[in-house]
Design a protein around this motif. Structure first.
Motif, PDB file in Angstrom:
ATOM      1  N   LYS A   1      15.910  28.766  46.601  1.00 24.36           N
ATOM      2  CA  LYS A   1      15.738  28.771  48.053  1.00 24.36           C
ATOM      3  C   LYS A   1      16.665  27.755  48.716  1.00 24.36           C
ATOM      4  CE  LYS A   1      12.271  28.135  51.680  1.00 24.36           C
ATOM      5  NZ  LYS A   1      10.851  27.746  51.980  1.00 24.36           N
ATOM      6  N   LEU A   2      16.781  26.554  48.128  1.00 21.64           N
ATOM      7  CA  LEU A   2      17.655  25.515  48.665  1.00 21.64           C
ATOM      8  C   LEU A   2      19.114  25.941  48.600  1.00 21.64           C
ATOM      9  CD1 LEU A   2      18.011  22.606  49.743  1.00 21.64           C
ATOM     10  CD2 LEU A   2      18.097  21.853  47.349  1.00 21.64           C
ATOM     11  N   ILE A   3      19.507  26.569  47.502  1.00 23.67           N
ATOM     12  CA  ILE A   3      20.888  27.021  47.342  1.00 23.67           C
ATOM     13  C   ILE A   3      21.214  28.095  48.375  1.00 23.67           C
ATOM     14  CG2 ILE A   3      22.434  28.293  45.786  1.00 23.67           C
ATOM     15  CD1 ILE A   3      20.980  26.741  43.475  1.00 23.67           C
ATOM     16  N   ALA A   4      20.281  29.025  48.586  1.00 21.71           N
ATOM     17  CA  ALA A   4      20.487  30.049  49.612  1.00 21.71           C
ATOM     18  C   ALA A   4      20.586  29.411  50.994  1.00 21.71           C
ATOM     19  CB  ALA A   4      19.357  31.067  49.571  1.00 21.71           C
ATOM     20  N   GLU A   5      19.753  28.402  51.251  1.00 17.57           N
ATOM     21  CA  GLU A   5      19.762  27.716  52.541  1.00 17.57           C
ATOM     22  C   GLU A   5      21.087  26.999  52.790  1.00 17.57           C
ATOM     23  OE1 GLU A   5      17.279  24.164  54.887  1.00 17.57           O
ATOM     24  OE2 GLU A   5      16.476  25.025  53.042  1.00 17.57           O
ATOM     25  N   SER A   6      21.738  26.551  51.731  1.00 15.91           N
ATOM     26  CA  SER A   6      23.013  25.842  51.873  1.00 15.91           C
ATOM     27  C   SER A   6      24.142  26.748  52.359  1.00 15.91           C
ATOM     28  CB  SER A   6      23.431  25.218  50.532  1.00 15.91           C
ATOM     29  OG  SER A   6      23.962  26.208  49.653  1.00 15.91           O
ATOM     30  N   GLY A   7      23.929  28.047  52.246  1.00 13.53           N
ATOM     31  CA  GLY A   7      24.970  29.003  52.603  1.00 13.53           C
ATOM     32  C   GLY A   7      25.776  29.481  51.422  1.00 13.53           C
ATOM     33  N   ALA A   8      25.460  28.986  50.231  1.00  8.99           N
ATOM     34  CA  ALA A   8      26.159  29.438  49.025  1.00  8.99           C
ATOM     35  C   ALA A   8      25.817  30.891  48.730  1.00  8.99           C
ATOM     36  CB  ALA A   8      25.784  28.552  47.841  1.00  8.99           C
TER      37      ALA A   8
ATOM     38  N   ALA B   1      19.732  16.565  51.157  1.00  6.92           N
ATOM     39  CA  ALA B   1      20.153  16.327  52.543  1.00  6.92           C
ATOM     40  C   ALA B   1      21.538  16.919  52.804  1.00  6.92           C
ATOM     41  CB  ALA B   1      20.139  14.828  52.840  1.00  6.92           C
ATOM     42  N   ILE B   2      22.457  16.746  51.848  1.00 11.02           N
ATOM     43  CA  ILE B   2      23.798  17.298  52.008  1.00 11.02           C
ATOM     44  C   ILE B   2      23.756  18.823  52.058  1.00 11.02           C
ATOM     45  CG2 ILE B   2      26.043  17.594  50.862  1.00 11.02           C
ATOM     46  CD1 ILE B   2      25.716  14.703  49.820  1.00 11.02           C
ATOM     47  N   LEU B   3      22.960  19.436  51.171  1.00  9.51           N
ATOM     48  CA  LEU B   3      22.870  20.895  51.137  1.00  9.51           C
ATOM     49  C   LEU B   3      22.269  21.448  52.430  1.00  9.51           C
ATOM     50  CD1 LEU B   3      21.734  21.629  47.461  1.00  9.51           C
ATOM     51  CD2 LEU B   3      24.021  21.844  48.447  1.00  9.51           C
ATOM     52  N   LYS B   4      21.292  20.752  52.989  1.00  8.64           N
ATOM     53  CA  LYS B   4      20.654  21.229  54.209  1.00  8.64           C
ATOM     54  C   LYS B   4      21.601  21.164  55.414  1.00  8.64           C
ATOM     55  CE  LYS B   4      15.748  20.606  53.102  1.00  8.64           C
ATOM     56  NZ  LYS B   4      15.382  22.013  53.449  1.00  8.64           N
ATOM     57  N   GLU B   5      22.351  20.076  55.546  1.00  6.34           N
ATOM     58  CA  GLU B   5      23.305  19.996  56.649  1.00  6.34           C
ATOM     59  C   GLU B   5      24.450  20.982  56.439  1.00  6.34           C
ATOM     60  OE1 GLU B   5      25.308  18.831  60.174  1.00  6.34           O
ATOM     61  OE2 GLU B   5      23.240  19.024  59.494  1.00  6.34           O
ATOM     62  N   LEU B   6      24.860  21.159  55.202  1.00  7.10           N
ATOM     63  CA  LEU B   6      25.865  22.172  54.893  1.00  7.10           C
ATOM     64  C   LEU B   6      25.351  23.547  55.311  1.00  7.10           C
ATOM     65  CD1 LEU B   6      28.545  23.011  53.526  1.00  7.10           C
ATOM     66  CD2 LEU B   6      27.335  23.001  51.336  1.00  7.10           C
ATOM     67  N   GLY B   7      24.074  23.806  55.056  1.00  9.19           N
ATOM     68  CA  GLY B   7      23.471  25.079  55.427  1.00  9.19           C
ATOM     69  C   GLY B   7      23.410  25.288  56.927  1.00  9.19           C
ATOM     70  N   ARG B   8      23.094  24.226  57.657  1.00  4.74           N
ATOM     71  CA  ARG B   8      23.098  24.351  59.122  1.00  4.74           C
ATOM     72  C   ARG B   8      24.471  24.785  59.612  1.00  4.74           C
ATOM     73  NH1 ARG B   8      25.251  22.381  63.371  1.00  4.74           N
ATOM     74  NH2 ARG B   8      26.469  20.877  62.163  1.00  4.74           N
ATOM     75  N   TRP B   9      25.519  24.143  59.058  1.00  2.08           N
ATOM     76  CA  TRP B   9      26.875  24.434  59.513  1.00  2.08           C
ATOM     77  C   TRP B   9      27.328  25.827  59.098  1.00  2.08           C
ATOM     78  CZ3 TRP B   9      31.721  25.541  57.577  1.00  2.08           C
ATOM     79  CH2 TRP B   9      32.772  25.414  58.487  1.00  2.08           C
ATOM     80  N   THR B  10      27.081  26.215  57.854  1.00  2.23           N
ATOM     81  CA  THR B  10      27.521  27.536  57.386  1.00  2.23           C
ATOM     82  C   THR B  10      26.769  28.661  58.098  1.00  2.23           C
ATOM     83  OG1 THR B  10      25.972  27.389  55.505  1.00  2.23           O
ATOM     84  CG2 THR B  10      28.267  26.765  55.096  1.00  2.23           C
ATOM     85  N   ASN B  11      25.503  28.456  58.370  1.00  2.30           N
ATOM     86  CA  ASN B  11      24.731  29.481  59.078  1.00  2.30           C
ATOM     87  C   ASN B  11      25.276  29.688  60.489  1.00  2.30           C
ATOM     88  OD1 ASN B  11      22.264  31.241  59.405  1.00  2.30           O
ATOM     89  ND2 ASN B  11      21.827  29.717  60.988  1.00  2.30           N
TER      90      ASN B  11
END
Length: 441
Positions: free
Chosen positions: A87-94, A313-323
């Protein structure tokens, strides 16, 4: 003589058709990878127990082999939650993830029947850690990548590292047994998990002939027709894998991927707090997109299976940006040369939209040069705000395009990297000549 010429010409045609079919087959196989742009690497193994370098710590004599392997006793995976990972990996935008099924230390994370060294048989984890993760990746529509080390510094039949642990003379029977062992484990991984991608490592210690790389690549495709192989299989892979160092110029290989850590370590090391900021990670991703490649960003879970808070934290902010900026990321192709725009860029798949990445607060308008196309519209990606632009230095008698100045209001800027979309009247057409002198006015 005429018959020979006709025969040779026919052979050339057959070869060209065969080569074209092979190229088309590869393009089809690689399409999801080329579109993906972002993957998450996971280095998880017994090295996380002491927080030391994976495998290399005993290879380089920082720790004895026996002390290194004692970490098996502390590898519990008691808080491992494959669903939360996926779920976290998907949220990151990967769009894909690659898990280390076995590093150079030879410790397998799945229930291998080809040997005795695994976390299932030899650690308190006592369970297959690959199977649930693969299942959860599929649930989240993520492609499955499996890392596998071709060399094995624990295997009694592998010559190089084993010689430092226990001296013996290499012979062909031992090497043949080791190659059979590799094929056996890779057949297990292929048939049990049907990965979309194999990420090989350690090929530098032996030749393609020694690894039996040609036959291995053929078998892998027999077991799983559309599987993608990285470059580290002595010439039989599909894409290049620069590591840690960001390429300054675009790699020669059409398909490539930068693998990179979040801090300075692949696996979990509690003393390594030198994390890149989300802004730095996003800008590196942008650089990869600009050059037509992917970023494979690494995380290193703890021995209990939890992911460090800094990495989350890095993955979540990365996800905000990629989304927010998905249209400028997924499915795009390499951008225009820096001579035309002083920053990274990308192009839509059909080339009629330019995406301009703005990693700073502009001190004045953005500048585009040498764009022959008519510009139909500009907007801020993820925001929708239409932008104004102005064209200067466009002379009616000259074929040299004018300079385009783009006003970007401060209120539309993203906290990390802003993206501007430029819709053209067709596929981008760049002016690459040397200029023109007036001959008539």
């Amino acid at each position: 003589m005429k018959k020979l010429v006709v025969f040779m010409l026919n052979c050339m045609v057959v070869f060209q058709v065969f080569a074209q079919n092979m190229n088309n087959e590869k393009e089809s196989r690689m399409q999801w990878f080329e579109d993906a742009k972002l993957g998450i690497f996971i280095h998880w193994g017994i090295y996380s127990v002491n927080g030391i370098d994976e495998s290399w710590s005993f290879f380089n004599d920082y720790i004895s082999y026996d002390d290194y392997m004692k970490q098996l006793d502390g590898f519990t995976a008691q808080n491992y939650n494959a669903a939360a990972w996926a779920k976290l990996i998907a949220e990151s935008g990967a769009k894909y993830s690659v898990l280390t099924t076995k590093h150079h230390d030879g410790v397998a994370l799945w229930d291998t029947k080809c040997g005795d060294l695994s976390v299932v048989k030899s650690s308190p984890a006592a369970t297959d850690l690959v199977a649930p993760f693969v299942k959860e990746l599929r649930k989240n529509n993520l492609k499955v990548g499996l890392y596998y080390s071709l060399l094995d510094w624990s295997h009694p039949d592998y010559p190089n590292k084993t010689r430092k642990i226990k001296r013996y003379e290499t012979d062909s029977l031992k090497w043949d047994r080791f190659v059979d062992f590799n094929f056996c484990q890779l057949e297990e991984l292929s048939k049990q998990f049907k990965p979309d991608l194999f990420w090989f490592d350690g090929d530098w210690e032996q030749s393609a002939e020694k690894w039996n790389a040609k036959e291995l690549s053929e078998d892998l495709r027999d077991w799983n027709k559309n599987v993608i192989l990285n470059s580290r299989i002595q010439g039989y892979g599909d894409y290049a894998t620069p590591e840690q160092g960001l390429p300054i110029t675009r790699p020669d290989n059409r398909y490539w991927e930068l693998c990179m850590t979040m801090n300075d370590s692949w696996g979990y090391q509690h003393n390594d707090k030198n994390y890149k900021t989300p802004n730095q990670v996003i800008r590196i991703l942008v650089d990869c997109i600009n050059k037509g490649g992917n970023l494979l960003l690494d995380i290193g879970p703890k021995p209990d299976g939890t992911i460090p808070e800094e990495q989350i934290a890095i993955l979540k902010e990365l996800g905000r940006w990629t989304n927010k900026h998905a249209e400028a990321i997924y499915g795009t192709r390499a951008g225009i040369p820096f001579e035309h725009y002083y920053g990274p860029s990308a192009l839509s798949k059909n080339g009629d939209i330019m995406y301009l990445f703005v990693p700073h607060i502009p001190r004045g308008p953005l500048v585009l040069k040498g764009i022959k196309n008519k510009i139909n519209r500009m907007w801020v990606v993820g925001n929708g705000t239409k932008l104004n632009w102005d064209v200067k230095m466009k002379q009616y008698w000259s074929s040299v395009p004018g300079i385009v100045y783009i006003d970007v209001p401060e209120k539309v800027l993203d906290d990390q990297v802003t993206v501007i979309a430029v819709l053209l009247d067709g596929k981008v057409d760049l002016y690459r000549e040397k200029g023109q002198v007036i001959e008539s006015n």
